[in-house]
Design an enzyme around this catalytic site. Structure first.
Site, short mmCIF file in Angstrom:
data_model
loop_
_atom_site.label_atom_id
_atom_site.label_comp_id
_atom_site.label_asym_id
_atom_site.label_seq_id
_atom_site.Cartn_x
_atom_site.Cartn_y
_atom_site.Cartn_z
N SER A 182 0.79 -1.23 0.00
CA SER A 182 0.00 0.00 0.00
C SER A 182 0.83 1.28 0.00
O SER A 182 0.32 2.33 -0.35
CB SER A 182 -0.94 0.00 1.20
N HIS A 210 -5.56 -4.25 -2.20
CA HIS A 210 -5.20 -3.13 -3.08
C HIS A 210 -5.00 -3.55 -4.53
O HIS A 210 -4.78 -2.70 -5.39
CB HIS A 210 -3.91 -2.45 -2.59
N LYS A 241 -12.66 -1.29 -0.67
CA LYS A 241 -11.79 -0.48 -1.53
C LYS A 241 -12.41 -0.41 -2.94
O LYS A 241 -13.39 0.29 -3.12
CB LYS A 241 -10.37 -1.02 -1.50
C1 LIG Z 1 -7.34 -2.28 3.62
C2 LIG Z 1 -6.68 -3.58 3.82
C3 LIG Z 1 -7.21 -4.53 4.69
C4 LIG Z 1 -8.38 -4.24 5.58
O1 LIG Z 1 -9.55 -4.25 4.86
P1 LIG Z 1 -10.93 -3.88 5.61
O2 LIG Z 1 -11.97 -4.58 4.83
O3 LIG Z 1 -11.02 -2.41 5.60
O4 LIG Z 1 -10.79 -4.42 7.00
C5 LIG Z 1 -6.59 -5.77 4.76
N1 LIG Z 1 -5.49 -6.05 4.02
C6 LIG Z 1 -4.95 -5.13 3.19
C7 LIG Z 1 -3.74 -5.50 2.39
C8 LIG Z 1 -5.52 -3.88 3.07
O5 LIG Z 1 -4.96 -2.98 2.26
#
Ligand SMILES: *Cc1c(COP(=O)(O)O)cnc(C)c1O
Length: 397
Positions: A182, A210, A241
Site C-alpha cells: 500500500s 489493493h 476499496k
Molecule cells: C485495507 C486492507 C485490509 C483491511 O480491509 P478492511 O476490509 O477495511 O478491514 C486488509 N489487508 C490489506 C492488504 C488492506 O490494504
C-alpha cells in the site's frame, strides 16, 4: 481510574509531541472525486481507496436501496444461526467467480478475514512465511495462530527461499503476501512466489485488498496479471476499496479451505453477518465488472496520465504497477508541509512518514480512481508543480 487516566494522558501527549497524532479530517459529502470538508472547502480527493469510482455509484446506491426496502436494515445474527440470506450466498458466488476459485466466505471486513484465516487451518507443526510489508491484519492473524513464523524482506525471493528451506521440516508451509503493497504501489512477484511454493511444497495466500479491481488486464487481480490461476490456494480481499468501499471482506479459495473456515473461523462464527444492503450492492458491483472493463480502463488511463506528467515535471515517483503513486519527498516534515500546502490549493493528499514508511522515506501517496476526470488530474498536477517549486522540490524552469 485516575491513575490510568493520567497514564493515558501522558501517552497521548507523547504521541502528539512525536508529531504522530492522527487527526481526522471531517468530510460532509459522499466519497467521490470532489469532496467538501467541514470548513466548507471543496477539494479534489486523491487519497481514497475508491479505485473504480464505485463508492457513490448510482447502480450500487439503487441496489442498496432496493435491499433495504425488501430486506430491511440488519440481520441481528451471525451466519450459522439466522444470519444467512440468499444475498450472502449470491455475493460469495460472485466473488469466487471473479477470482476463479471454488468458493468464498464473507466477513465483516478483510481485517477479520485475515484475522480468522490462519488459526483454524494451521498449528505448531506448520510454518507461515510472511512478507515484511504485509498488512497489519495479516500480522495480527499470524499472531493468533500457533504456527512457526518466518518473515522475508519485501518481495525478496532469496530471503523467501531461505525461509522455505528452514521451514522444510514443518508439516505444512504457507507463503503469505499482499498483492499490492500500500505504500509503494508495487505488485508482489506472485509468479516467482508460486514457483518457489511448488519447489518447496508450500501453499500460497495473497491479500488482494489493493490489487483486486486494479491489477491485471481487466483488473481481476494478481492471478490475471501473472496467470497464476490454480496456483494460489487462498485469496483474501475487501469490499471496502475497489468494490464499492462500504464494508465487508472475504476469503476465496479451494473448497475444503473455505468449508473449514465456515466451521472454525472465529470472526465468521462470532460476528454479525453483513447487512443485506451491503450484500446486494456488492453483487451489483461484481455484475458491473462482468459487464464491462470500462472503469478499470479509465483508472489505468488516469494512472498513466498522472505518472507521465509528474515524471515530466521532475518529481521522483516510485515505479508503480497499481493505482497507488508514491511521490517521494524523503523528509517527514516536508511531507506534512507539502500536504498542507496542497490542501490550500484544493487538493486533498496525505503525507506519510516513519513509522508508516521507513525512516527517511517520507512521501505523498496519491491514489488514482476511475472517478477522476482529466480536469481533476490537471488541477492536481498543476498544484503539485506549484507547491513543488515553492518548496524547491522541483526546479523552477
Ligand atoms: C485495507 C486492507 C485490509 C483491511 O480491509 P478492511 O476490509 O477495511 O478491514 C486488509 N489487508 C490489506 C492488504 C488492506 O490494504
Amino acid at each position: 481510574m485516575k491513575k490510568f487516566q493520567e497514564y493515558l494522558k501522558s501517552e497521548l501527549a507523547a504521541i502528539e509531541t512525536a508529531g504522530l497524532y492522527k487527526n481526522e479530517r471531517i468530510i460532509v459529502t459522499p466519497q467521490q472525486a470532489i469532496i467538501r470538508i467541514a470548513d466548507g472547502q471543496e477539494v479534489i480527493n486523491l487519497c481514497a481507496n475508491n479505485y473504480l469510482g464505485l463508492s457513490n455509484h448510482p447502480r450500487l446506491i439503487q441496489a442498496a436501496q432496493t435491499a433495504i426496502n425488501e430486506r430491511g436494515y440488519g440481520m441481528s445474527s451471525v451466519r450459522f444461526i439466522c444470519g444467512t440470506q440468499d444475498l450472502h450466498k449470491e455475493l460469495e458466488a460472485a466473488i469466487s467467480r471473479y477470482f476463479r476459485t471454488d468458493d468464498a466466505i464473507l466477513y465483516a471486513a478483510c481485517f477479520d478475514a485475515n484475522g480468522g484465516v490462519f488459526e483454524p487451518l494451521f498449528d505448531e507443526r506448520d510454518a507461515i512465511i510472511s512478507d515484511a510489508l504485509n498488512h497489519a491484519s495479516i500480522i495480527d492473524g499470524v499472531r493468533l495462530c500457533k504456527a512457526q513464523r518466518f518473515r522475508y524482506a519485501n518481495a525478496d525471493m532469496d530471503e523467501l527461499e531461505n525461509c522455505l528451506k528452514t521451514a522444510r521440516s514443518q508439516r505444512f508451509r504457507i507463503i503469505v503476501t499482499d498483492g499490492v503493497f500500500s505504500m509503494d504501489g508495487n505488485v508482489a512477484p506472485v509468479d516467482k512466489i508460486c514457483s518457489l511454493a511448488e519447489q518447496y511444497d508450500a501453499l500460497v495466500m495473497v491479500d488482494e485488498s489493493h490489487s483486486a479491481g486494479v491489477v491485471g488486464r481487466t483488473g481481476r487481480g494478481v492471478s490475471e496479471h501473472f496467470n497464476t490461476y490454480g496456483r494460489i490456494d487462498i485469496y483474501t480481499g475487501t469490499l471496502g476499496k475497489a468494490f464499492g468501499g462500504a464494508i465487508g471482506g472475504f476469503t476465496a479459495g479451494r473448497q475444503e479451505i473455505i468449508a473449514m473456515l465456515r466451521q472454525r473461523s472465529r470472526p465468521y462464527l462470532f460476528s454479525n453477518s453483513i447487512p443485506p444492503a451491503v450484500a446486494k450492492a456488492g453483487i451489483e458491483a461484481f455484475k458491473m465488472l462482468d459487464e464491462s472493463d470500462a472503469l478499470h480502463h479509465r483508472q489505468q488511463e488516469n494512472v498513466r496520465y498522472f505518472v507521465d506528467r509528474m515524471l515530466a515535471a521532475g518529481f521522483d515517483i516510485k515505479p508503480t504497477q497499481s493505482a497507488i503513486c508514491a511521490v517521494m519527498l524523503y523528509d517527514a516534515k516536508l511531507s506534512q508541509t507539502f500536504a498542507d500546502r496542497m490542501l490550500d490549493e484544493g487538493i486533498y493528499v496525505v503525507g506519510f512518514y516513519y513509522p508508516v514508511v521507513p525512516q527517511g522515506q517520507a512521501r505523498i501517496r496519491v491514489q488514482l480512481s476511475a472517478a477522476h476526470e482529466q480536469p481533476h488530474l490537471d488541477k492536481a498536477i498543476e498544484a503539485f508543480v506549484k507547491v513543488g517549486k515553492e518548496l524547491e522540490i522541483i526546479r523552477n524552469t
